[in-house]
Every structure is written in C-alpha cells, then in structure tokens.
Design a protein around this motif. Structure first.
Motif, short mmCIF file in Angstrom:
data_model
loop_
_atom_site.label_atom_id
_atom_site.label_comp_id
_atom_site.label_asym_id
_atom_site.label_seq_id
_atom_site.Cartn_x
_atom_site.Cartn_y
_atom_site.Cartn_z
N GLY A 28 0.81 -1.21 0.00
CA GLY A 28 0.00 0.00 0.00
C GLY A 28 0.84 1.26 0.00
N ARG A 29 1.95 1.25 0.73
CA ARG A 29 2.83 2.42 0.77
C ARG A 29 3.46 2.70 -0.59
N ARG A 30 3.48 1.70 -1.43
CA ARG A 30 4.03 1.87 -2.78
C ARG A 30 2.93 2.08 -3.82
N GLY A 31 1.71 2.31 -3.34
CA GLY A 31 0.63 2.72 -4.22
C GLY A 31 -0.32 1.64 -4.67
N ALA A 32 -0.08 0.38 -4.32
CA ALA A 32 -0.92 -0.72 -4.80
C ALA A 32 -2.27 -0.74 -4.08
N GLU A 33 -3.27 -1.23 -4.80
CA GLU A 33 -4.55 -1.59 -4.18
C GLU A 33 -4.44 -3.05 -3.79
N VAL A 34 -4.69 -3.36 -2.53
CA VAL A 34 -4.44 -4.70 -2.01
C VAL A 34 -5.76 -5.45 -1.80
N VAL A 35 -5.79 -6.70 -2.27
CA VAL A 35 -6.92 -7.60 -2.06
C VAL A 35 -6.46 -8.71 -1.13
N TYR A 36 -7.11 -8.83 0.03
CA TYR A 36 -6.71 -9.85 1.01
C TYR A 36 -7.56 -11.10 0.84
N ALA A 37 -6.88 -12.25 0.76
CA ALA A 37 -7.59 -13.53 0.66
C ALA A 37 -6.72 -14.59 1.33
N PRO A 38 -6.74 -14.69 2.66
CA PRO A 38 -5.92 -15.71 3.34
C PRO A 38 -6.23 -17.09 2.79
N ALA A 39 -5.20 -17.77 2.29
CA ALA A 39 -5.41 -19.06 1.63
C ALA A 39 -5.40 -20.22 2.62
N LEU A 40 -5.04 -19.94 3.86
CA LEU A 40 -5.01 -20.99 4.87
C LEU A 40 -5.08 -20.35 6.25
N ARG A 41 -5.24 -21.18 7.24
CA ARG A 41 -5.16 -20.70 8.62
C ARG A 41 -4.30 -21.68 9.41
N VAL A 42 -3.55 -21.12 10.32
CA VAL A 42 -2.67 -21.92 11.15
C VAL A 42 -3.43 -22.32 12.41
N VAL A 43 -3.49 -23.61 12.65
CA VAL A 43 -4.17 -24.11 13.85
C VAL A 43 -3.11 -24.61 14.83
N PRO A 44 -2.86 -23.88 15.94
CA PRO A 44 -1.87 -24.33 16.91
C PRO A 44 -2.33 -25.61 17.59
N LEU A 45 -1.35 -26.43 17.99
CA LEU A 45 -1.68 -27.70 18.63
C LEU A 45 -1.19 -27.73 20.07
N ALA A 46 -1.20 -26.56 20.72
CA ALA A 46 -0.70 -26.48 22.10
C ALA A 46 -1.47 -27.43 23.01
N ASP A 47 -2.76 -27.62 22.76
CA ASP A 47 -3.57 -28.50 23.60
C ASP A 47 -3.78 -29.86 22.96
N ASP A 48 -3.02 -30.12 21.89
CA ASP A 48 -3.21 -31.35 21.15
C ASP A 48 -2.51 -32.52 21.84
N ARG A 49 -3.23 -33.63 21.96
CA ARG A 49 -2.69 -34.80 22.66
C ARG A 49 -1.45 -35.34 21.94
N GLU A 50 -1.47 -35.32 20.61
CA GLU A 50 -0.35 -35.85 19.84
C GLU A 50 0.94 -35.08 20.12
N LEU A 51 0.85 -33.74 20.13
CA LEU A 51 2.04 -32.92 20.39
C LEU A 51 2.57 -33.19 21.80
N ARG A 52 1.66 -33.31 22.77
CA ARG A 52 2.10 -33.54 24.15
C ARG A 52 2.78 -34.90 24.28
N GLU A 53 2.21 -35.91 23.62
CA GLU A 53 2.80 -37.25 23.69
C GLU A 53 4.18 -37.29 23.05
N VAL A 54 4.32 -36.60 21.89
CA VAL A 54 5.62 -36.55 21.22
C VAL A 54 6.64 -35.83 22.09
N THR A 55 6.21 -34.73 22.73
CA THR A 55 7.12 -33.97 23.59
C THR A 55 7.58 -34.82 24.77
N GLU A 56 6.67 -35.54 25.38
CA GLU A 56 7.03 -36.41 26.51
C GLU A 56 8.00 -37.50 26.07
N GLU A 57 7.78 -38.01 24.84
CA GLU A 57 8.66 -39.04 24.30
C GLU A 57 10.08 -38.49 24.08
#
Length: 371
Positions: A28-57
């Motif tokens: 935008g600072r360089r003059g462009a018109e910007v169209v936002y379209a997030p193509a994905l979303r990041v889902v954290p696995l902080a509470d995920d059982r798999e991540l916890r089990e791998v960490t313990e291992e």
C-alpha cells in the motif's frame, strides 16, 4: 507519482494469513490496491494430545539431532511445553542434540529459547538441511523434525532410508480458511485478469489456492493466467516449488524477505506495461488506472477494456465492431462503444489521446516516432 509509488494503479492479491497486514502495508505504501484472501489458517496444537505425547517421548528419549523448520512453530512448541510444566525438561533434551535451524528467523526462535543452533543454510531450504544431514550420516541416530504443518515431501522418508529413526513434531497444522469466499474471489479475479499480481509467502498457501481452483474447475485457467497476464511473486524457492511443479515459474527476490519481495514486484509490474507516447503525452496502462504524464487516472472496467484493445494496436484504426468485443455484455449495439469512448476520454482528462476516425472507428493518437 514519485519513486515511492511504483505500484500505483496496480491491484495485488495477498494470500498470507499471519503476516498479511505487514505485507499489505508494504504494498500500500508503494501505491498498490491490495486484495486480502488468506489461503489458509494456522491451527496451533498447544492443547493437542499428539504434540504432548511426542514432547514427553522426546524428553524421555532425547534425540541426537533436532531440525527446527519454522520460527512460529518452534516458539509454539516451547511455549506449549511451558504450559504443561515441561519447558525446562524439553530445553534440556534439545540442548544435548545437534540442532539445525532452517533459516535466520528460526535461529532467532532457537536462541530465544536459550538454545544454540549448530548450523543453518543460507538458502533457508529444507532440501539443503536434508543434504547436510545425509552427508554427515544419520544411520542409527534419532532425529526430531519440527514439521511445517504439512509434512515436507520426502524429508522423513530420505532420513529413514539412510537409517535414522525420525520423530515428527506436529506443532501446528495448515487448514483451509474458515471462509472460502475471499479465496474464491481471488481465483476468479486472477482468471478474469482483473488482478495484476498474486503474492505467496508459504508453500502451503500455494497448494491451498491451487486446490481451491481445482475444486472450482478453474485450475487450468488459473495456471494460464499466472503464466501470462498476472504476475506471481513468491518470497523464496521453498514457496515457489509447488508453482514450479504446476508449470509456473514465479518471480522471486534474491533475499527471501517481505521487503525484497515487494521491491521485486515494484520492478516487475511496471516493466510489463511499456510507456506509450500519445498526442504529446506519456501514457502507461496499469491494472485499474492509466498514468498520464506520471499522474494516475482511475478508469472504469468497460472504458479500460476499450483502451486495452486500442493499445494492442497503437496508432492503428480499430473498428467499432472489434471494439465492441472488448465491452462484455454490450451485445451488438455499437453505440455502447461511443459511450465507453466518451467515458474513457473523461477519465483520462486528455480527450485528444483517443481520436475518432469518421465512419471507421477509433485510434490512439500515437506520436510519430520519426517526428
């Protein structure tokens, strides 16, 4: 328009999620018109059982080698372990291993956790990390790999084939956006060429857009568009790889950062639209505007379509019937061409740019190159 606004008149699509606003602000600072379209979303696995089990291992059986692939992922892993009361134990387990970081940002996350990397590739490519490990030898070693979200193709398989025991650490997952409407609009705008450029900052975003285009029955049309009229810019070679596999060669900066990526786009887009000398003026067509002597003049879609047709044949008379085809939905009424021409002259603020040739059509009043 100054040197600080090289993208004025251009429309650029941003597919990033996490750093979308940062990238959009740079554009935008360089003059462009910007169209936002997030193509994905990041889902954290902080509470995920798999991540916890791998960490313990990993705490119970520390690896000899650790590969950290993303800064946000590595930080998320350590923070999740802290939440479980296992942060110190995890850092101790990782501290005894050879730690390879994919790039400078990952290195920063590693050091922020009180750890030190043994090596980081200048290319920031996981492929080079793999080459280093295979060259050093991994037979009989336990290797922990912090995953991108999607497994790195062939990475774990190659290590296992070389005799390593590989432990994947799924810190977060890439998921399709909750609302697909912006991505659908982005794909449609790309196919219709109302977008001038697409930007990608991660390989999973590329994959997500290609998959969505395929679901819409538009993958082939999308690939055709970005191989021609729509510039596609990737932050680096890792991001570019899925496009290259689809038959597209994107533009890339020499340094794999947002700033150089935007600078590369600032060079690429204006170079695609040569300047014309018309009726004593300097004219350059851009996505949704025309620069007349360096001043941006917004032009509506129908008049812009007509102007593009004239610009394809600079100086030549273009018949009304041919210009009519540049006006979607105009039917057979050639008066629509007259109306669009009038609107075009008003938008340009220089009526003399488009000449009427009685009973024949219209032409751009191209300056005589010999004059």
């Amino acid at each position: 328009m100054g040197e600080s606004s090289p993208l004025v008149g251009f429309t650029v699509g941003v597919t990033a999620e996490r750093r979308a606003r940062e990238l959009g602000a740079l554009l935008g600072r360089r003059g462009a018109e910007v169209v936002y379209a997030p193509a994905l979303r990041v889902v954290p696995l902080a509470d995920d059982r798999e991540l916890r089990e791998v960490t313990e291992e990993i705490v119970a059986r520390p690896p000899e080698v650790v590969v950290a692939s993303t800064a946000v992922g590595f930080r998320g892993w350590v923070e999740a372990a802290e939440g479980w009361g296992a942060g110190g134990a995890l850092r101790e387990a990782l501290g005894g291993a050879r730690l390879l970081a994919r790039g400078p940002k990952v290195t920063g996350a590693v050091r922020a956790a009180g750890l030190r990397e043994e090596w980081s590739p200048a290319s920031e490519a996981m492929g080079e990390v793999l080459e280093r490990l295979l060259a050093d030898g991994v037979a009989g070693l336990r290797v922990a790999v912090q995953l991108h979200g999607e497994p790195v193709p062939g990475f774990a398989e190659a290590l296992r084939a070389a005799g390593a025991e590989v432990v994947g650490v799924p810190v977060y997952r890439w998921m399709p956006p909750a609302d697909l409407t912006p991505v659908d609009r982005l794909v449609d705008a790309t196919v219709r060429r109302t977008l001038d450029a697409l930007t990608f900052t991660s390989a999973p975003a590329v994959v997500s857009v290609l998959r969505r285009a395929e679901a819409l029955g538009l993958r082939e049309a999308l690939v055709d568009a970005v191989n021609g009229d729509v510039a596609v810019v990737c932050v680096g070679p890792v991001t570019a790889r899925p496009l290259q596999e689809a038959g597209v060669e994107p533009v890339q900066p020499e340094r794999f950062r947002l700033g150089p990526m935007v600078q590369r786009l600032c060079e690429e887009l204006p170079a695609r639209t040569p300047e014309l000398a018309v009726a004593g003026h300097r004219v350059q067509l851009r996505g949704h505007a025309v620069l007349v002597d360096g001043e941006p003049r917004p032009v509506p879609p129908a008049p812009m379509g007509l102007l593009r047709m004239l610009a394809r044949h600079p100086g030549r008379v273009v018949a009304r019937a041919e210009l009519l085809r540049a006006l979607p939905g105009a039917g057979r009424d050639e008066h629509a061409v007259e109306s669009a021409t009038a609107r075009l002259r008003t938008a340009l603020g220089a009526p003399e740019l488009v000449q009427t040739v009685v009973k024949r059509g219209y032409r751009l009043a191209l300056d005589d190159p010999e004059g």
